[in-house]
Enzyme design. Structure first.
Site, mmCIF file in Angstrom:
data_model
loop_
_atom_site.group_PDB
_atom_site.id
_atom_site.type_symbol
_atom_site.label_atom_id
_atom_site.label_comp_id
_atom_site.label_asym_id
_atom_site.label_seq_id
_atom_site.Cartn_x
_atom_site.Cartn_y
_atom_site.Cartn_z
ATOM 1 N N SER A 1 0.862 -1.184 0.000
ATOM 2 C CA SER A 1 0.000 0.000 0.000
ATOM 3 C C SER A 1 0.890 1.223 0.000
ATOM 4 O O SER A 1 2.070 1.149 0.356
ATOM 5 C CB SER A 1 -0.882 0.003 1.252
ATOM 6 N N TYR B 1 -2.345 -0.915 10.361
ATOM 7 C CA TYR B 1 -2.215 -1.182 8.924
ATOM 8 C C TYR B 1 -0.824 -0.799 8.429
ATOM 9 O O TYR B 1 -0.175 -1.563 7.708
ATOM 10 C CB TYR B 1 -3.287 -0.397 8.170
#
Length: 318
Positions: free
Chosen positions: A170, A183
């Site tokens: 990401s 995350y």
């Protein structure tokens, strides 16, 4: 569960790249993709299947009757086999999947596993003081340890084929963000794991790539307003009284509003991500990293990763 479907770094956003050096024809190359219940994984499984790949689709929620899983099962262009739930969190489940893929290669030597796409992931949000240690562990179990576990288990097959490992990270694996530490930690870990693996595999002919999508939440339905509210309520209810008192409910409500805006403002078209992964699987010289993201996020990532922190903090008000 996993379903068997068979059928015949440059600094520019990946959507602006012109992909070349494709390996054609695909033939019957086999690829295993995790997290195919929905989002990138579901779309990628359908796309690669249509391109002639032999696709092993790992689905976390088969037993829940997820519509994405049902659609994958309904493809009738080749044999379909259903097996045990593939959560990546238990070694015995992963080993069962390895044996299924290995057996497919024994039956047809042309179908040895060529590619592994570690796509499965979960996410949450919340300040460090709002987030339980259990939540950190839960997110890491799928995003980081699931990637490590799957890679280690399937690497002997990938090495035999001199194939590919593609890890879905990401933009938050390159730049940290408030209220996203669980995350970010896991995706930073995926980045480091991928780099180490790339160095080790290069002499052995295996290519390792990382795909770093931007904000595609609107296109993958990762969050809904209801889920955001549910996460926030659970966090607030479980907070120690001293933390609730010090931060106040208004602070939480502002964070919820910011998260909702972030989730609804993302790109709805996941095509750039699918193209990036496909290129990583098929190009004779795949890129080390792919950046399928809007120009705003690409520029922000360059600033935050290449300039001193004092400068990027000033620009983005961090």
């Amino acid at each position: 569960r996993h379903t068997l479907l068979s059928s015949s770094t440059s600094f520019a956003p990946v959507s602006r790249r012109t992909y070349s050096n494709q390996v054609n024809p695909v033939g019957s190359k086999a690829v295993l993709i995790t997290g195919c219940d929905s989002g990138f994984g579901f779309t990628l499984a359908n796309h690669l299947h249509s391109q002639g790949f032999l696709v092993f689709a790992g689905c976390l929620l088969k037993h829940k009757g997820d519509s994405g899983v049902e659609k994958l099962d309904s493809l009738k262009s080749g044999p379909i086999e259903n097996h045990s739930n593939l959560t990546f969190c238990k070694s015995e489940e992963v080993e069962e999947a390895v044996e299924i893929v290995r057996e497919s290669g024994r039956k047809d030597p042309n179908k040895w596993l060529w590619g592994l796409v570690n796509n499965a992931g979960i996410s949450t949000f919340g300040e460090v003081e709002f987030t339980s240690v259990e939540t950190y562990k839960d997110v890491a179990e799928v995003n980081l340890w699931g990637t490590v576990r799957m890679t280690k288990s399937f690497l002997p097959l990938i090495r035999r084929a001199k194939g590919r490992v593609i890890n879905i990270s990401s933009m938050l694996g390159r730049m940290a963000n408030p209220a996203r530490s669980p995350y970010c930690i896991t995706k930073f870990g995926v980045e480091a794991f991928s780099d180490c693996l790339r160095y080790e595999m290069r002499p052995l002919g295996v290519k390792v790539s990382v795909v770093e999508p931007g904000n595609f939440i609107a296109g993958t339905s990762l969050y809904s307003p209801e889920r955001i509210q549910a996460i926030a309520k659970k966090m607030w209810d479980e907070l120690p009284e001293v933390v609730r008192k010090d931060y106040g409910k208004k602070y939480l409500e502002e964070k919820i509003a910011k998260m909702e805006n972030y989730c609804t403002s993302g790109s709805t078209d996941t095509t750039p991500v699918i193209k990036a992964i496909t290129h990583a699987l098929t190009a004779s010289t795949p890129y080390t990293r792919y950046h399928p993201m809007d120009y705003y996020w690409w520029l922000r990532m360059q600033i935050m990763t290449h300039l001193p922190a004092a400068v990027s903090d000033k620009i983005y008000g961090l």
